[in-house]
Design a protein around this motif. Sequence first.
Motif, PDB file in Angstrom:
ATOM      1  N   UNK A  45      43.296  43.390  29.746  1.00 18.72           N
ATOM      2  CA  UNK A  45      42.810  43.789  31.061  1.00 18.72           C
ATOM      3  C   UNK A  45      41.617  42.989  31.539  1.00 18.72           C
ATOM      4  N   UNK A  46      40.989  42.246  30.631  1.00 19.05           N
ATOM      5  CA  UNK A  46      39.806  41.462  30.994  1.00 19.05           C
ATOM      6  C   UNK A  46      40.164  40.224  31.816  1.00 19.05           C
ATOM      7  N   UNK A  47      41.312  39.625  31.512  1.00 19.19           N
ATOM      8  CA  UNK A  47      41.729  38.390  32.173  1.00 19.19           C
ATOM      9  C   UNK A  47      43.209  38.456  32.539  1.00 19.19           C
ATOM     10  N   UNK A  48      43.575  37.659  33.510  1.00 19.31           N
ATOM     11  CA  UNK A  48      44.974  37.435  33.850  1.00 19.31           C
ATOM     12  C   UNK A  48      45.168  35.940  34.073  1.00 19.31           C
ATOM     13  N   UNK A  49      46.407  35.491  33.895  1.00 21.55           N
ATOM     14  CA  UNK A  49      46.788  34.176  34.386  1.00 21.55           C
ATOM     15  C   UNK A  49      47.359  34.447  35.767  1.00 21.55           C
ATOM     16  N   UNK A  50      46.791  33.793  36.761  1.00 19.36           N
ATOM     17  CA  UNK A  50      47.202  34.043  38.140  1.00 19.36           C
ATOM     18  C   UNK A  50      47.911  32.817  38.715  1.00 19.36           C
ATOM     19  N   UNK A  51      49.167  33.041  39.159  1.00 16.27           N
ATOM     20  CA  UNK A  51      49.894  32.038  39.942  1.00 16.27           C
ATOM     21  C   UNK A  51      49.491  32.282  41.386  1.00 16.27           C
ATOM     22  N   UNK A  52      48.949  31.255  42.021  1.00 17.65           N
ATOM     23  CA  UNK A  52      48.432  31.374  43.384  1.00 17.65           C
ATOM     24  C   UNK A  52      49.024  30.249  44.221  1.00 17.65           C
ATOM     25  N   UNK A  53      49.572  30.593  45.387  1.00 22.09           N
ATOM     26  CA  UNK A  53      50.200  29.620  46.275  1.00 22.09           C
ATOM     27  C   UNK A  53      49.872  30.003  47.707  1.00 22.09           C
ATOM     28  N   UNK A  54      49.453  29.011  48.490  1.00 24.51           N
ATOM     29  CA  UNK A  54      49.153  29.241  49.899  1.00 24.51           C
ATOM     30  C   UNK A  54      50.025  28.341  50.757  1.00 24.51           C
ATOM     31  N   UNK A  55      50.908  28.935  51.545  1.00 27.39           N
ATOM     32  CA  UNK A  55      51.742  28.183  52.483  1.00 27.39           C
ATOM     33  C   UNK A  55      50.921  27.866  53.714  1.00 27.39           C
ATOM     34  N   UNK A  56      50.562  26.600  53.881  1.00 21.89           N
ATOM     35  CA  UNK A  56      49.612  26.238  54.935  1.00 21.89           C
ATOM     36  C   UNK A  56      50.175  26.435  56.340  1.00 21.89           C
ATOM     37  N   UNK A  57      51.396  25.969  56.604  1.00 26.16           N
ATOM     38  CA  UNK A  57      51.963  26.137  57.949  1.00 26.16           C
ATOM     39  C   UNK A  57      52.294  27.606  58.232  1.00 26.16           C
ATOM     40  N   UNK A  58      52.781  28.305  57.217  1.00 22.48           N
ATOM     41  CA  UNK A  58      53.122  29.724  57.371  1.00 22.48           C
ATOM     42  C   UNK A  58      51.876  30.607  57.379  1.00 22.48           C
ATOM     43  N   UNK A  59      50.769  30.084  56.876  1.00 24.66           N
ATOM     44  CA  UNK A  59      49.516  30.825  56.716  1.00 24.66           C
ATOM     45  C   UNK A  59      49.807  32.111  55.941  1.00 24.66           C
ATOM     46  N   UNK A  60      50.403  31.936  54.763  1.00 26.21           N
ATOM     47  CA  UNK A  60      50.745  33.070  53.907  1.00 26.21           C
ATOM     48  C   UNK A  60      50.314  32.785  52.470  1.00 26.21           C
ATOM     49  N   UNK A  61      49.852  33.824  51.798  1.00 23.94           N
ATOM     50  CA  UNK A  61      49.338  33.729  50.446  1.00 23.94           C
ATOM     51  C   UNK A  61      50.248  34.488  49.493  1.00 23.94           C
ATOM     52  N   UNK A  62      50.522  33.877  48.351  1.00 24.60           N
ATOM     53  CA  UNK A  62      51.372  34.491  47.335  1.00 24.60           C
ATOM     54  C   UNK A  62      50.634  34.448  46.014  1.00 24.60           C
ATOM     55  N   UNK A  63      50.785  35.515  45.231  1.00 26.56           N
ATOM     56  CA  UNK A  63      50.213  35.475  43.889  1.00 26.56           C
ATOM     57  C   UNK A  63      50.902  36.491  43.000  1.00 26.56           C
ATOM     58  N   UNK A  64      50.881  36.176  41.726  1.00 27.09           N
ATOM     59  CA  UNK A  64      51.314  37.084  40.672  1.00 27.09           C
ATOM     60  C   UNK A  64      50.341  36.937  39.526  1.00 27.09           C
ATOM     61  N   UNK A  65      50.158  37.988  38.753  1.00 20.63           N
ATOM     62  CA  UNK A  65      49.257  37.968  37.610  1.00 20.63           C
ATOM     63  C   UNK A  65      49.998  38.303  36.323  1.00 20.63           C
ATOM     64  N   UNK A  66      49.670  37.572  35.273  1.00 23.54           N
ATOM     65  CA  UNK A  66      50.212  37.830  33.953  1.00 23.54           C
ATOM     66  C   UNK A  66      49.055  38.316  33.088  1.00 23.54           C
ATOM     67  N   UNK A  67      49.169  39.568  32.612  1.00 23.82           N
ATOM     68  CA  UNK A  67      48.134  40.095  31.712  1.00 23.82           C
ATOM     69  C   UNK A  67      48.306  39.488  30.337  1.00 23.82           C
TER      70      UNK A  67
ATOM     71  N   UNK B 279      53.004  45.220  29.198  1.00 26.91           N
ATOM     72  CA  UNK B 279      53.394  43.821  29.416  1.00 26.91           C
ATOM     73  C   UNK B 279      52.331  42.809  29.021  1.00 26.91           C
ATOM     74  N   UNK B 280      51.311  43.230  28.276  1.00 27.01           N
ATOM     75  CA  UNK B 280      50.252  42.303  27.880  1.00 27.01           C
ATOM     76  C   UNK B 280      50.823  41.282  26.887  1.00 27.01           C
ATOM     77  N   UNK B 281      50.663  40.013  27.240  1.00 26.44           N
ATOM     78  CA  UNK B 281      51.124  38.912  26.395  1.00 26.44           C
ATOM     79  C   UNK B 281      50.002  38.487  25.452  1.00 26.44           C
TER      80      UNK B 281
END
Length: 185
Positions: A159-181, A81-83
């Motif tokens: 494999x050296x880098x990824x684009x990372x989508x990062x989201x933190x729900x402050x009230x829920x205190x939950x972290x979400x992320x996905x990486x694109x190689x 899946x490397x773009x």
Amino acid sequence: MRVSALLSTAIFTATVLAHGNVTSPPSRQPGAAMQKVCGAPAVAAILADGTGPLENIPSNGAANCNIFMCKGAQFADNQANVQQFTAGEIVNFEVQLPIPHEGPANVSIIDTATNTVVGPPLIEFDSYADENLAVLPLNNTAFSVTMPANLGAKCAVAGECVMQWFWFGTAAVQTYENCVDFVMV
């Protein structure tokens, strides 16, 4: 009656578990390499709910299992899946947000060896996925980023880098992320 109650519970549970996930471009997925590093429970948690927060993914405590780096998903499972991107190229993102939780979000380039941000974020949201809005802004689920021109030789090897989508729900205190190689060509 019993089947109805079980079905209602299953639907409720599936709905509660879902939060957010990148659907395009293809993001890292769990596989055999992740299972070897992080254990079967971590892989099973992501397969059961790919949109769940990082806090719901059990860690086996192994030093090389970093749930906060691409959900623990390993490059070895995702080489197909490397773009390929070029400097200045516009990359379109699609994100699924079935249950919003307001908080900051961004997409950044991450050096996978050190789990550190390379350069400034490609896009930032001070307030993202606000559950108090009747309808989320369109740019929460469909947005674009422009690949930077200042990476030099960085990110030229898969494999050296990824684009990372990062989201933190402050009230829920939950972290979400996905990486694109990706690689810069």
